[in-house]
Design a protein around this motif. Structure first.
Motif, PDB file in Angstrom:
ATOM      1  N   VAL A  21      -4.550 -21.802  24.459  1.00 49.22           N
ATOM      2  CA  VAL A  21      -4.694 -21.333  23.285  1.00 49.22           C
ATOM      3  C   VAL A  21      -4.941 -22.718  22.235  1.00 49.22           C
ATOM      4  O   VAL A  21      -4.415 -23.632  22.214  1.00 49.22           O
ATOM      5  CB  VAL A  21      -3.412 -20.787  22.578  1.00 49.22           C
ATOM      6  N   LEU A  22      -5.855 -22.325  21.316  1.00 48.95           N
ATOM      7  CA  LEU A  22      -6.436 -23.262  20.480  1.00 48.95           C
ATOM      8  C   LEU A  22      -6.213 -22.731  19.062  1.00 48.95           C
ATOM      9  O   LEU A  22      -6.694 -21.527  18.833  1.00 48.95           O
ATOM     10  CB  LEU A  22      -7.852 -23.532  20.583  1.00 48.95           C
ATOM     11  N   GLN A  41      -0.138 -22.778  26.997  1.00 50.78           N
ATOM     12  CA  GLN A  41      -0.642 -24.192  26.689  1.00 50.78           C
ATOM     13  C   GLN A  41      -1.208 -24.021  25.128  1.00 50.78           C
ATOM     14  O   GLN A  41      -2.354 -23.450  25.421  1.00 50.78           O
ATOM     15  CB  GLN A  41      -1.298 -24.673  27.889  1.00 50.78           C
ATOM     16  N   VAL A  42      -0.598 -24.713  24.342  1.00 55.66           N
ATOM     17  CA  VAL A  42      -1.289 -24.605  22.960  1.00 55.66           C
ATOM     18  C   VAL A  42      -1.616 -25.967  22.327  1.00 55.66           C
ATOM     19  O   VAL A  42      -0.721 -26.820  22.470  1.00 55.66           O
ATOM     20  CB  VAL A  42      -0.239 -23.880  21.895  1.00 55.66           C
ATOM     21  N   GLY A  87     -16.034 -23.468  26.189  1.00 59.18           N
ATOM     22  CA  GLY A  87     -15.136 -22.378  27.344  1.00 59.18           C
ATOM     23  C   GLY A  87     -13.876 -23.014  27.643  1.00 59.18           C
ATOM     24  O   GLY A  87     -13.349 -22.744  28.534  1.00 59.18           O
ATOM     25  N   SER A  88     -13.196 -24.027  26.599  1.00 58.43           N
ATOM     26  CA  SER A  88     -12.001 -24.942  27.079  1.00 58.43           C
ATOM     27  C   SER A  88     -10.947 -23.773  26.931  1.00 58.43           C
ATOM     28  O   SER A  88      -9.420 -24.156  27.282  1.00 58.43           O
ATOM     29  CB  SER A  88     -11.861 -25.859  26.293  1.00 58.43           C
ATOM     30  N   PHE A  89     -11.016 -22.608  26.147  1.00 60.69           N
ATOM     31  CA  PHE A  89      -9.646 -21.845  25.812  1.00 60.69           C
ATOM     32  C   PHE A  89      -9.905 -20.303  25.963  1.00 60.69           C
ATOM     33  O   PHE A  89     -11.087 -19.854  25.695  1.00 60.69           O
ATOM     34  CB  PHE A  89      -9.426 -22.188  24.258  1.00 60.69           C
ATOM     35  N   ASP A  90      -8.837 -19.899  26.322  1.00 57.89           N
ATOM     36  CA  ASP A  90      -8.518 -18.236  26.552  1.00 57.89           C
ATOM     37  C   ASP A  90      -8.633 -17.690  25.080  1.00 57.89           C
ATOM     38  O   ASP A  90      -8.877 -16.384  24.994  1.00 57.89           O
ATOM     39  CB  ASP A  90      -7.493 -18.001  27.381  1.00 57.89           C
ATOM     40  N   LEU A 111     -16.324 -21.955  16.812  1.00 58.17           N
ATOM     41  CA  LEU A 111     -14.772 -21.368  17.598  1.00 58.17           C
ATOM     42  C   LEU A 111     -15.370 -20.358  18.840  1.00 58.17           C
ATOM     43  O   LEU A 111     -14.524 -20.574  19.831  1.00 58.17           O
ATOM     44  CB  LEU A 111     -14.220 -20.334  16.481  1.00 58.17           C
ATOM     45  N   ALA A 112     -16.292 -19.678  18.682  1.00 57.75           N
ATOM     46  CA  ALA A 112     -16.769 -18.933  19.644  1.00 57.75           C
ATOM     47  C   ALA A 112     -17.081 -19.400  20.995  1.00 57.75           C
ATOM     48  O   ALA A 112     -17.083 -19.350  21.994  1.00 57.75           O
ATOM     49  CB  ALA A 112     -17.866 -17.830  19.300  1.00 57.75           C
ATOM     50  N   ARG A 113     -17.742 -20.803  20.688  1.00 62.35           N
ATOM     51  CA  ARG A 113     -18.172 -21.622  21.908  1.00 62.35           C
ATOM     52  C   ARG A 113     -17.026 -22.108  22.484  1.00 62.35           C
ATOM     53  O   ARG A 113     -17.095 -22.538  23.731  1.00 62.35           O
ATOM     54  CB  ARG A 113     -19.213 -22.442  21.043  1.00 62.35           C
ATOM     55  N   MET A 114     -15.939 -22.326  21.874  1.00 62.45           N
ATOM     56  CA  MET A 114     -14.590 -22.893  22.578  1.00 62.45           C
ATOM     57  C   MET A 114     -14.188 -22.002  23.552  1.00 62.45           C
ATOM     58  O   MET A 114     -13.145 -22.175  24.368  1.00 62.45           O
ATOM     59  CB  MET A 114     -13.464 -23.055  21.652  1.00 62.45           C
TER      60      MET A 114
END
Length: 245
Positions: A21-22, A41-42, A87-90, A111-114
């Motif tokens: 989570v970011l 994991q935040v 792509g690092s976050f769900d 944000l969407a790219r993450m």
């Protein structure tokens, strides 16, 4: 809003899965800490030093396992590409941030790219389709009339000059319209899946007012209104949930 977010997480991810989570603009870390307590994991990203200090203090009082699951990074939401790989976050949260940004589209695209494929983007924005509600309900007819045709920064009728505490998100913040953000999310590959209203009936309450004795009933009413037309459309805030294709 926490209930709305949990509903979306349960609908999109297997039960028991630990998510990455970011939380961009995490503030004092209320949502970040809540999700870390739930086992995720935040990573919290925040640029305000006072907010970071408050979040670190809150985190320091948690058990070791929760402290290990949460990290706090000083930074701006527009610099996610500097700190993280695509792509690092769900799950990516961005709550109460877009209202401070003059041009939100680049931030939302970043944000969407993450997000990993199937990842959830949660936005909390000021509702640009209902800006006339609060001044109208307070009898500020000139303010209500001016609010119909703009999403720009408008002064708020409840100010310190009136002897009241300013509203939670400040007196003159930019707003977003549902249709505009829906188009934005579609254009960046994270189309809108669900949306809710937040602070439908309670937005006119005095800031800092004590919760009523029947607060659970109040929350039930707000939760029901936040997912029901036409009530959600006139909420002070909108909670939008997009999913990465």
């Amino acid at each position: 809003m926490a209930r709305q977010l949990d509903e979306q997480i349960v609908a999109r991810f297997p039960v028991g899965r630990r998510l990455r989570v970011l939380d961009v603009g995490m503030g004092r870390g209320a949502q970040a800490l809540r999700l870390a307590r739930a086992g995720h994991q935040v990573t919290g990203l925040e640029k305000d030093a006072a907010m970071i200090a408050a979040a670190r203090e809150a985190l320091a009082g948690q058990p070791e396992g929760i402290r290990e699951r949460m990290r706090i990074i000083e930074g701006d939401g527009r610099d996610t590409g500097v700190h993280f790989l695509p792509g690092s976050f769900d799950v990516v949260l961005c709550h109460g941030v877009l209202m401070y940004v003059e041009e939100p589209d680049p931030l939302v695209a970043g944000l969407a790219r993450m997000l990993a494929p199937g990842g959830l983007l949660s936005l909390l924005v000021r509702n640009g389709d209902a800006l006339a509600m609060r001044p109208g309900l307070h009898g500020d007819w000139a303010g209500a009339l001016a609010a119909f045709d703009t999403t720009a920064r408008l002064p708020h009728p409840r100010t310190e000059a009136d002897g009241e505490t300013p509203v939670r998100f400040g007196p003159d913040l930019r707003a977003d319209r549902l249709a505009t953000l829906t188009a934005t999310l579609a254009g960046i590959g994270a189309p809108l899946q669900s949306w809710y209203g937040v602070r439908v009936f309670t937005d006119t309450a005095a800031d800092g007012a004590a919760p009523p004795d029947d607060v659970e009933t109040l929350l039930a009413v707000e939760e029901r209104a936040g997912r029901t037309d036409p009530y959600r459309g006139v909420a002070a805030l909108l909670h939008l949930c997009g999913v990465r294709g």
